[in-house]
Design an enzyme around this catalytic site. Structure first.
Site: not given
Ligand code: ARG
Length: 480
Positions: A34, A120, A165-166, A294, A300, A302, A307, A334, A339, A342
């Site tokens: 990660s 964790n 409205t509408h 464009s 154009k 835009n 958008e 956990y 993970q 994120k």
């Molecule tokens: N990279 C993990 C996460 O984002 C961190 C926690 C990992 N904990 C574990 N017991 N493997 O959740």
């Protein structure tokens, strides 16, 4: 500063080193890393580690010298990350292992840092810290966008447009009133972010992997050091249940839900801007720098910023759905699934910040075409309800007045004249309640002055609301 050299194989701090004979398969390492996205948590991770180490020193796990070495080590690592020379190693999985491993390579006491701590509770902490800074910055940007709306309202003082409205012309409103409607929406968004922060601002460290620790950790001290405190009493706030502490992601969901609603508001504003900028409406002119051309059609211009803001709402709403689906059915506590939170969080935060900033800037570079707006608002049909109210003031039941004015509108249509060109004599064939003074009903200026209710688009009321927002947002003060 010398470029950090990393061990070819992860050092002994890697959690699996004792239990496993082999490292994970390369495909597994790639699949499960990660660090490619959670490296963004490095400041929070280091801040949390220093607070934890400070507490470990107080309870006698670390010596003062070891704490100093850890601080110095992290200071070095921080400047290397900032200057881009730090090497993140995917085989060390995440930001937590990368930082701890590198610290331990430089500072032997780094091996004591994880005492009474798990990734964790560490990752739960990092995300709360990260979100706290992010929400503070987002709220500043939101206030700035509200200022842009207030200034646009002021630049268009006295300009009227049809309210719809509408998407059919309904009643006249001031352009400023329309702008202030969005200022109100954004104020509710802001209060939702602030409210969510009260629940996010609680320290989970000390929850360990799931069941806390047998060591005499001082959770309150850590919370205090990291500013997890009650705004009123100043007392430290720590999570009350270790299992909830490591698996709770409500604060992420709440943020993403508030952001999704904000994105919906921005999308509605974007839609208004897009409509107003068409030749058909032609109410506004967006500054060239906030539009695109464009590649084929030379004429154009835009409204791509609006958008894209409308379009990006899809991902912000989608991120919320991803998170809810991710959490649904997770057994306590956990699970590695977490993970996946994120990227959804970071994408939401980045997307919503960019939209708020860009839409605010677009509004600051927008001018209102007063003549076009006022001409559209001069459509006398917009005052048909005022005509019914005239009859009500003479004692007629509204339902009957509505019916009679409907007949007048149909008469004008048959005659092929605007509503205000129906003569008093013709009006009197519909109802003898109409008198000479009925002409005043179609005086738009008077019509706007007559709207005195709180929250109405009346001249004085809009001026009052504008003044209140100016004060509340500090528009015109040295800050803006
Ligand atoms: N990279 C993990 C996460 O984002 C961190 C926690 C990992 N904990 C574990 N017991 N493997 O959740």
């Amino acid at each position: 500063m010398s470029r950090p050299r990393r061990p070819a194989t992860p050092s002994a701090v890697v959690s699996r080193s004792g239990r496993f004979a082999d490292g994970p398969a390369a495909t597994v390492a790639t699949f499960s890393q990660s660090v490619s996205f959670d490296w963004r948590l490095w400041r929070q991770d280091i801040r949390g580690s220093i607070a934890h180490a400070t507490m470990l020193t107080k309870i006698g796990v670390l010596t003062g010298a070891e704490l100093k070495a850890i601080r110095d080590g992290f200071a070095e690592i921080s400047s290397e990350i900032e200057s881009g020379t730090f090497r993140w190693l995917p085989e060390l999985e995440d930001v937590h292992m990368n930082l701890e491993s590198e610290l331990t390579r430089r500072v032997p006491a780094g091996a004591k840092l994880h005492t009474g701590r798990s990734r964790n509770d560490q990752v739960a902490l990092d995300m709360r810290l990260w979100l706290r800074d992010e929400v503070a910055a987002l709220r500043r940007d939101l206030a700035e966008m509200q200022r842009s709306l207030v200034l646009l309202a002021e630049r268009s003082a006295g300009v009227l447009i049809p309210g719809y409205t509408h998407l059919q012309r309904a009643q006249p409103v001031s352009f400023a009133h329309h702008c202030l409607a969005y200022v109100e929406m954004l104020a509710r968004d802001d209060s939702r972010f602030a409210d969510g922060q009260q629940r996010a601002n609680v320290c989970p460290l000390g929850s360990g992997a799931i069941a806390g620790s047998t060591l005499p950790l001082d959770r309150e001290l850590v919370a205090q050091l990291l500013d997890f405190t009650d705004p009123k009493t100043g007392r430290p706030r720590v999570t009350a249940n270790s299992m909830d502490g490591v698996s709770d992601r409500d604060f992420v969901v709440e943020f993403c839900a508030s952001a999704a609603l904000l994105a919906v508001h921005l999308s509605r504003l974007a839609e208004d801007v897009i409509l107003w900028a068409t030749s058909e409406f032609n109410f506004i002119r967006i500054g060239d720098a906030y539009t695109t051309g464009s590649s084929l059609m030379p004429q154009k211009k835009n409204p791509d910023v609006a958008e894209l803001t409308r379009g990006k709402t899809g991902r912000v709403v989608g991120n919320l759905m991803s998170l809810l689906t991710l959490l649904k059915g997770l057994p306590m506590t956990y699970n590695r699934d977490l993970q996946e939170d994120k990227e959804r969080l970071f994408d939401t935060a980045d997307t919503i910040r960019a939209c708020v900033r860009l839409m605010g800037a677009l509004l600051s570079h927008t001018t209102v075409r007063a003549e076009v707006c006022n001409a559209a608002a001069a459509d006398p049909q917009l005052l048909a309800t005022d005509l019914a109210d005239y009859l009500v003031r003479r004692g007629m039941a509204f339902r009957q007045a509505h019916h009679l004015v409907g007949a007048v509108v149909a008469f004008a249509e048959r005659k092929g004249c605007p509503l205000d060109q129906v003569t008093v004599a013709e009006l009197r064939t519909v109802s003898d309640q109409f008198e000479e003074d009925v002409r005043e009903i179609f005086d738009l200026k008077r019509a706007m002055a007559r709207r005195t209710l709180t929250g109405s688009p009346g001249t004085r009321e809009v001026a009052r609301q504008l003044k209140a927002w100016r004060r509340r947002l500090g528009v015109g003060s040295s800050k803006s």
